[in-house]
Design a protein around this motif. Structure first.
Motif, mmCIF file in Angstrom:
data_model
loop_
_atom_site.group_PDB
_atom_site.id
_atom_site.type_symbol
_atom_site.label_atom_id
_atom_site.label_comp_id
_atom_site.label_asym_id
_atom_site.label_seq_id
_atom_site.Cartn_x
_atom_site.Cartn_y
_atom_site.Cartn_z
ATOM 1 N N LYS A 205 0.836 -1.200 0.000
ATOM 2 C CA LYS A 205 0.000 0.000 0.000
ATOM 3 C C LYS A 205 0.876 1.257 0.000
ATOM 4 C CE LYS A 205 -4.175 1.744 2.233
ATOM 5 N NZ LYS A 205 -3.788 2.892 3.062
ATOM 6 N N GLU A 234 -3.282 -8.897 -9.299
ATOM 7 C CA GLU A 234 -4.072 -8.198 -8.285
ATOM 8 C C GLU A 234 -3.377 -6.911 -7.835
ATOM 9 O OE1 GLU A 234 -2.512 -11.081 -7.988
ATOM 10 O OE2 GLU A 234 -1.126 -10.640 -6.361
ATOM 11 N N GLU A 237 -3.899 -4.354 -10.611
ATOM 12 C CA GLU A 237 -5.308 -3.951 -10.587
ATOM 13 C C GLU A 237 -5.551 -2.906 -9.488
ATOM 14 O OE1 GLU A 237 -7.759 -4.626 -12.690
ATOM 15 O OE2 GLU A 237 -9.264 -3.594 -11.465
ATOM 16 N N LYS A 238 -4.954 -3.111 -8.329
ATOM 17 C CA LYS A 238 -5.107 -2.147 -7.223
ATOM 18 C C LYS A 238 -4.539 -0.791 -7.607
ATOM 19 C CE LYS A 238 -4.824 -5.127 -3.246
ATOM 20 N NZ LYS A 238 -3.848 -5.648 -2.314
ATOM 21 N N PHE A 240 -4.102 0.311 -10.634
ATOM 22 C CA PHE A 240 -4.989 0.802 -11.691
ATOM 23 C C PHE A 240 -6.168 1.552 -11.067
ATOM 24 C CE2 PHE A 240 -8.767 0.162 -14.315
ATOM 25 C CZ PHE A 240 -8.333 0.491 -15.592
ATOM 26 N N GLN A 241 -6.781 0.946 -10.050
ATOM 27 C CA GLN A 241 -7.948 1.559 -9.388
ATOM 28 C C GLN A 241 -7.571 2.873 -8.708
ATOM 29 O OE1 GLN A 241 -10.787 0.723 -10.136
ATOM 30 N NE2 GLN A 241 -10.538 -1.370 -10.865
ATOM 31 N N LEU A 242 -6.387 2.886 -8.106
ATOM 32 C CA LEU A 242 -5.904 4.103 -7.450
ATOM 33 C C LEU A 242 -5.751 5.238 -8.466
ATOM 34 C CD1 LEU A 242 -4.803 5.251 -4.751
ATOM 35 C CD2 LEU A 242 -2.553 4.353 -5.371
ATOM 36 N N LYS A 244 -7.288 5.420 -11.416
ATOM 37 C CA LYS A 244 -8.621 5.740 -11.955
ATOM 38 C C LYS A 244 -9.431 6.598 -10.979
ATOM 39 C CE LYS A 244 -9.282 4.118 -16.130
ATOM 40 N NZ LYS A 244 -9.736 4.960 -17.248
ATOM 41 N N ALA A 245 -9.209 6.405 -9.683
ATOM 42 C CA ALA A 245 -9.919 7.201 -8.684
ATOM 43 C C ALA A 245 -9.512 8.676 -8.808
ATOM 44 C CB ALA A 245 -9.611 6.676 -7.286
ATOM 45 N N ASN A 246 -8.283 8.898 -9.229
ATOM 46 C CA ASN A 246 -7.778 10.263 -9.366
ATOM 47 C C ASN A 246 -7.991 10.842 -10.772
ATOM 48 O OD1 ASN A 246 -6.113 11.079 -6.775
ATOM 49 N ND2 ASN A 246 -5.794 8.897 -7.117
ATOM 50 N N PRO A 248 -10.287 9.625 -13.689
ATOM 51 C CA PRO A 248 -11.256 8.657 -14.216
ATOM 52 C C PRO A 248 -11.205 8.495 -15.743
ATOM 53 C CG PRO A 248 -12.320 10.272 -12.768
ATOM 54 C CD PRO A 248 -10.915 10.723 -12.937
ATOM 55 N N SER A 272 5.200 1.118 -13.932
ATOM 56 C CA SER A 272 4.244 2.112 -14.424
ATOM 57 C C SER A 272 4.969 3.091 -15.329
ATOM 58 C CB SER A 272 3.631 2.844 -13.222
ATOM 59 O OG SER A 272 2.823 3.917 -13.678
#
Ligand code: X90
Length: 277
Positions: A205, A234, A237-238, A240-242, A244-246, A248, A272
């Motif tokens: 994290k 996984e 993916e995590k 990626f989500q982080l 996308k949250a910032n 979109p 990355s």
């Protein structure tokens, strides 16, 4: 006018890619086996076998001849190589390009030194694909790709630097500090295309938060991101989500590390590559 894109296998591009990129394979070599980093390589199996194997392992870049085979018979060839700071691949690619032009008057070939690996090579290939479709001259494409390269960067979160250290690609002192359980090194590349480890992070994290902060500090503003992971979907993916949250609407994709990147980045790591200002 036939234009061919090529890359060495550090780009993690298999023959199913939509850009028609042809890959020149690097190899992972042990006393027992030679793993050729092509479509046929079972990466998960290689990783498992290497985990059980206690002997020496190393890697080898494609030869001049192997690069030339990837060029085929195109009028214009554009290639992307893993960093010349850590591999002989770029040098071999350049010799191949020179010989290709000497042996085939009228044909042109140019190799980009990614000074990076994996997903940053993909960003460069995607840009080359776009430029190739825009009806530009050979020289214009060469100039444009080098200009684009000034606005791409790679960050990595690595769970181990063992194979990099064993093969002389980072200092053993730097590598030792990462060997501890749960420690990840988050870093980027130097201008010469070697590793510049920046932060030691405790846990996945923290590593992700650190990487995000590094990307923002480097001028990431929502452009393309290409992520790859070493046998750890996984984790990618995590992250990626982080992202996308910032951002979109950002164009972000996840890919897998193939043999070469998996060997050096090691299990659980992710990379990355992104566009910045
Ligand atoms: O020629 C050869 O044998 C290949 C040597 C390649 C050595 C380095 C591979 C690195 C792969 C590790 C994390 C990102 C590092 C960034 C590099 C500038 C992936």
């Amino acid at each position: 006018m036939k234009i061919q894109l090529v890359a060495d296998s550090a780009a993690n591009v298999t023959s199913q890619n939509e850009m028609g990129v042809v890959s020149a394979a690097l190899k992972i070599v042990t006393d027992k086996t030679e793993y050729v980093d092509n479509d046929a390589l079972d990466v998960a199996r290689m990783v498992a076998e290497l985990k059980a194997y206690k002997g020496k392992s190393t890697t080898a870049c494609p030869s001049v001849q192997e690069w030339k085979e990837a060029f085929g018979d195109a009028d214009m060839v554009f290639g992307v190589a893993i960093t010349s700071g850590l591999s002989g691949s770029y040098n071999a690619g350049c010799i191949a390009a020179r010989e290709y032009m000497e042996e085939n008057p009228g044909r042109k070939a140019y190799i980009v030194d990614s000074r990076s690996t994996g997903p940053e090579m993909v960003l460069l290939l995607e840009k080359l694909h776009e430029l190739a479709g825009a009806g530009l001259s050979f020289e214009e494409i060469c100039t444009a790709i080098e200009e684009y390269h000034k606005h791409t960067r790679l960050y990595y979160a690595l769970s181990s630097l063992d194979n990099l250290a064993k093969n002389g690609r980072v200092s053993p002192i730097v590598a030792k500090a990462v060997g501890l359980l749960g420690i990840r090194v988050v870093g980027t590349t130097t201008p010469e295309g070697t590793l510049h480890p920046e932060h030691k992070c405790r846990g996945e994290k923290k590593a992700m938060e650190q990487m995000l902060a590094c990307m923002v500090a480097s001028g990431y503003k929502g452009g393309k991101v290409r992520l790859t992971h070493s046998c750890a979907p996984e984790v990618a993916e995590k992250f990626f989500q982080l992202l996308k949250a910032n951002w979109p609407n950002a164009d972000i994709t996840i890919g897998e590390d193939r043999g070469l990147c998996c060997f050096y980045a090691e299990e659980g790591s992710f990379l990355s590559a992104f566009e910045h200002e």
